[in-house]
Design an enzyme around this catalytic site. Structure first.
Site, short mmCIF file in Angstrom:
data_model
loop_
_atom_site.label_atom_id
_atom_site.label_comp_id
_atom_site.label_asym_id
_atom_site.label_seq_id
_atom_site.Cartn_x
_atom_site.Cartn_y
_atom_site.Cartn_z
N GLU A 62 -24.17 19.56 21.54
CA GLU A 62 -23.44 18.48 22.25
C GLU A 62 -22.38 19.13 23.13
O GLU A 62 -21.20 18.76 23.10
CB GLU A 62 -22.79 17.54 21.22
CG GLU A 62 -23.79 17.05 20.18
CD GLU A 62 -23.16 16.30 19.01
OE1 GLU A 62 -22.17 16.81 18.45
OE2 GLU A 62 -23.65 15.22 18.67
N CYS A 69 -19.80 8.37 14.96
CA CYS A 69 -18.52 8.66 15.60
C CYS A 69 -18.27 7.79 16.82
O CYS A 69 -17.14 7.38 17.08
CB CYS A 69 -18.46 10.14 16.00
SG CYS A 69 -19.85 10.68 16.99
#
Lengths: 651, 651
Positions: free
Chosen positions: A320, A416
């Site tokens: 990411e 998240c």
């Protein structure tokens, strides 16, 4: 310490701002009505079809109230904290005694789970009580602590209740007893940054300097050789919890260099911008110019070399993460929603240090595009990844794009993003205005009002606008008593033609103050009108962005547009926009909760009848006129699933 | 069985063909002089800096001659077998007593490693003797057996020596005793196809029908429900050796359906084309029309929907696999060298079943492009992956492209590709000609000669040509006694203008026979001249290939071209080729061992001075003329490392 020089502007508190009906009001209300209750159900494992979060259950087990095993991610606690933080902001905006009661109960539970020495992390309490603080790199204890602190500060500010703040202080004190320069303490810092900015918030609300010092310690220690992560790994026999260290090395964690020596944003994008936000906070509070310079370098690298036009950051799915300058592939993009949220945090902090529209422009770009693209218009589904080009079949069948979804998902095992969007949007009021000693800044044009003390006088400022669909903003100023101060209005970088009227009379804009028109006068009851010309812009990327060469993106105001298959048919890469194409803007009130669409005459490339061959020589290419329709990027994937494209071929 | 109807043409044996100096002679010589000795050193773990293969050592351990553990891939044995196969072909072309002696010694070693019951696989003999035949899906026992058989047949045909053939027969007999329809036997088939085509070779050389039956059994059983791989996995407690089953499921292994029901090429590309080759072999030998139809369907799917213009197949790195129709990304391509080799195998078999240029065209496309692109011009370095677009920094820093290399590598831990190229190129003589009852086909234009019996008469045919750089081919026919037969010359699909002269006199081409000019006459000593017009072609991809829209690839003859940074500067995607651009062809004898380059006047997109911004509105785009130079794709990455691009933007 003299901070005034560093901290040129101060954000106003959430309580001083009211967002009125309009674009953002819809979002704030959605968070309150849909997202917060939905997430509460998720946290309690009662949404059918959604993987149980186990987060509340983990706290019950840790508190010794029920038996069971820890479940969920090692950072599962943070979901509860982020929910509480969003709830706190929401309570300011929409008082809700029942929701507050629920929050109080969760806080009681959290307090009961805290250990006598202040330690609090349900994973380690339940599962590996003898392994606390042995794997900072992978195990997110300090990250979770940071989110607890943020929630505690927010809840205290919203309600005046200290219970969670006390829990946070006890945990912070415990952490302070474990980490620090003293020989008896560990020299560590978090694998996932977050606690740095949280500790500064705690310092600000408690006045306790130790918290600031601890935050600065974590920042100063990061990246020093020998690397703590290596020392720590050796001490635990090189056992990993996650494999990212082996896969991407120190830069994934932003420990490849001491932070002041870092000149490019590396590794996991969310971590990088959380770190930057913490650095900016510490810099401001400690008057550390070298840290500010480091922030500026990283800011410049991100925003001039490593950011999608949507404000998305992190172009690689593996880790990411950031990759390298100008590497911004559209169809394998990661551009995590959380990273865009983090970029807003970073931008907002830089904007207080240096009220320059370059920060506000990016803050706005991220907000209107890659932050809200993360959530469906009904608030029930979420994107983790925000690609700029989608071919649904490729997402399903080419595993290189497996991370790219073409419909938003109800929730995530690693949850998240949804609560991050929730806490940002419910606190949006904090991002609109700042005050200086004799200044009031308007950074964002949002139908809203603010009550602030400027030059010791109470001033109320009210904006009325249809922004971002319209560039007209009416600003009513109402000073309790006449007050001389400077009103600073941001003229966004995309706007090449702005007009300002004060009480009906156009004023000369003249030289701007870092992109802000400044109007200094004695204010009483006055009306300022701002007129931002908002033509459709054909945007081009820096020619080093190989992916976007020969392509344009359409933007109007802060809103980036895209083509969707549902409006334009399949094979969007077959559409070419002629260089002289004209655009028509139309507000469609029943489309996607009401948006401006952009229509254009374009062409579809036509190869004539094509046989069975895969490749042909000397094909006669013609172009057939076709009307195309762009919708705002943030609103894509709210109708029929299909292709989507931001960067369109130009002819 | 009457096979004549199915098997319209027969390949000539390698011994009948001599390749003379020219394009391919260089490769055959390179394999003999460089690749075979180098690989021998690798197999014996004596190349500094190259990961030890351990392959020969494994055989020594299995033979009980030294102590040690098995090392290398579970299919490491196949490297030795493929080397032996390449050596066999090379011995036909270049007799070499010393090399033959080395091969004999390896064969002795292999024979000593074989167990009394015929079993032979060093991994299981050394490491898991009690687990033989328990994980066909992952563990490659039948795959290795297939390569042993291919090597044995090749060595027998080259030298007349039976020792390895006897080893192969004993192993095949053992396998036949383990697998089959009888109730006492396992119902399995290989996870990695290969043995199917090998068993047909063994059948052809031994005349033993059992081998053909066993091959047919493996093919017929494949994909039947319940799946053997599931039964087998359950029996071993669902232990995996590799994770591909979990990641990509049955289609990775081509067991999602019985083979006759498969209509698209799925999964691991090498496996898929090896399976197809085996299916074609069994179809021909058993006269099974339904299998031929299945082959044709898969052929059509691959070559009209899932193949790069280079003949590369398998567009996804994960699983080295096919994805779906028209998904042909250039920069994340896999296009394994072995898969191109396998496509040549498949094409060659289809060409004998149905001598249609569509098969020969693809065979030629793969040979001239994605097969030889796998090897450096000096024969010392190899590509596993053959991308069509490369940005070196992205390969290094964006892990999505980590499989793409921009310089060839000295060798691989999984060393399948180099020996596969070696065995194909040393046996290239087999691919040039076929004979029918009264026909001689010329499929490939290669400076070479063939000696064949046609209509019971010995005929010698000699080609002289500078192909692929020049389209002129002189063919001298010399019949022992005058013989009436049909000479069939392939007119490649890319050629729109061909001329044929017989003894200086142009003949009417008229209606072609599936892309072949057929000249029926009494041949004695005659000269045929073929003139294939070879202009530079601007190729376009089917418009469903999203990646290639607005782009053209340059091809001349069978050779696909590319741009390299070393000739054209960086940022190749910034180059646009105007629609009317003219090409100049130039033979550069000192460049890349002598190649035709293609020069063109193109333009570079110019945005004018570009500041610090990443995105700009209303950029004035101009175009600056620039001379560009294309080189053959196969020869890229033999000079300075840099960008490469096949599909160039068109304006």
């Amino acid at each position: 310490m003299n901070n005034a020089a560093k901290f040129q502007a101060k954000p106003v508190s959430l309580k001083q701002v009211k967002i009125n009906e309009g674009f953002w009001w819809n979002y704030v209300k959605l968070i309150k009505d849909v997202v917060i209750p939905y997430q509460w159900d998720v946290l309690n494992d009662r949404v059918p079809g959604v993987e149980p979060s186990h987060a509340i259950r983990n706290f019950r087990i840790a508190a010794g109230e029920i038996q069971g095993e820890f479940a969920g991610m090692v950072f599962q606690d943070s979901d509860v904290y982020k929910w509480l933080e969003a709830v706190s902001y929401s309570l300011v905006v929409y008082p809700d005694p029942e929701l507050e009661k629920t929050a109080d109960e969760v806080i009681d539970l959290i307090a009961r789970a805290q250990q006598n020495d202040g330690y609090l992390d349900t994973y380690f309490i339940i599962k590996e009580p003898d392994k606390k603080w042995t794997n900072l790199r992978d195990c997110h204890e300090l990250y979770c602590a940071g989110h607890l602190i943020e929630a505690a500060v927010a809840y205290y500010e919203a309600t005046g209740k200290r219970k969670l703040l006390d829990v946070a202080c006890r945990l912070a004190d415990h952490i302070d007893s474990v980490f620090g320069p003293e020989p008896s303490k560990k020299k560590g810092y978090p694998g996932h940054e977050e606690i740095e900015l949280a500790l500064v918030k705690l310092y600000r609300v408690t006045g306790e300097e130790r918290y600031l010092k601890l935050s600065k310690y974590f920042i100063d220690e990061r990246g020093k050789k020998p690397l703590y992560f290596e020392i720590e790994a050796q001490a635990r026999g090189n056992k990993n919890f996650y494999s990212m260290w082996d896969e991407l090395g120190p830069s994934y964690f932003q420990v490849h260099l001491p932070v002041r020596e870092q000149t490019s944003a590396e590794g996991h994008a969310v971590r990088a911008v959380y770190l930057c936000s913490g650095m900016a906070d510490v810099a401001v509070e400690s008057g550390d110019e070298s840290l500010i310079q480091a922030c500026k370098k990283l800011w410049d690298n991100i925003t001039t070399k490593r950011m999608y036009i949507t404000g998305g950051i992190g172009s690689m799915s593996i880790g990411e993460a950031f990759t390298f300058d100008y590497d911004l592939p559209n169809d394998t993009a990661y551009a995590e929603t959380c990273a865009a949220v983090g970029l807003v945090f970073f931008a907002h902090r830089m904007l207080q240090i240096d009220p320059d529209r370059r920060y506000a422009d990016i803050m706005e770009r991220a907000l209107y595009n890659s932050v809200i693209s993360g959530m469906s218009l009904d608030g029930k589904k979420f994107f983790y990844v925000n690609p700029l080009e989608v071919w649904p079949e490729a997402c399903e069948k080419n595993k290189v794009k497996a991370h790219v979804k073409y419909t938003r998902q109800p929730w995530f095992g690693c949850a998240c993003c949804p609560p991050n969007v929730a806490r940002l949007l419910t606190s949006l009021g904090k991002y609109i205005y700042s005050t200086g000693e004799n200044e009031l800044y308007i950074h964002l044009y949002v139908d809203s009002e603010v009550q602030a003390k400027i030059t010791e006088k109470e001033v109320k400022v009210k904006q009325q606008t249809q922004y971002p669909w319209d560039g007209k903003i009416a600003i009513d100023i109402c000073a309790e008593r006449e007050a001389e101060f400077t009103l600073l209005l941001r003229i966004p970088g995309w706007c090449k033609d702005a007009k300002v009227r004060v009480n009906g009379e156009e004023i000369e804009i003249g030289a701007m103050n870092k992109g802000y028109v400044s109007i200094k006068r004695r204010w009483g009851k006055d009306r300022v009108e701002l007129l931002l010309s908002m033509p459709v812009l054909k945007m081009r990327a820096n020619p080093n962005v190989r992916e976007d060469e020969g392509r344009v993106a359409v933007q109007r105001g802060p809103v980036v547009y895209c083509l969707e298959e549902v409006d334009n048919g399949s094979n969007l890469n077959n559409i070419v926009l002629p260089k002289g194409s004209k655009f028509e803007v139309e507000y469609e009130k029943d489309l996607l909760n009401g948006v401006c669409v952009i229509k254009a005459e374009a062409e579809r490339e036509d190869y004539g009848p094509w046989g069975e061959e895969l490749y042909e020589a000397d094909v006669n290419v013609t172009y057939k006129p076709v009307s195309i329709k762009f919708i705002p990027y943030f609103a894509w994937a709210n109708r029929a699933p299909g292709e989507m494209m931001v960067w369109v071929r130009e002819k």
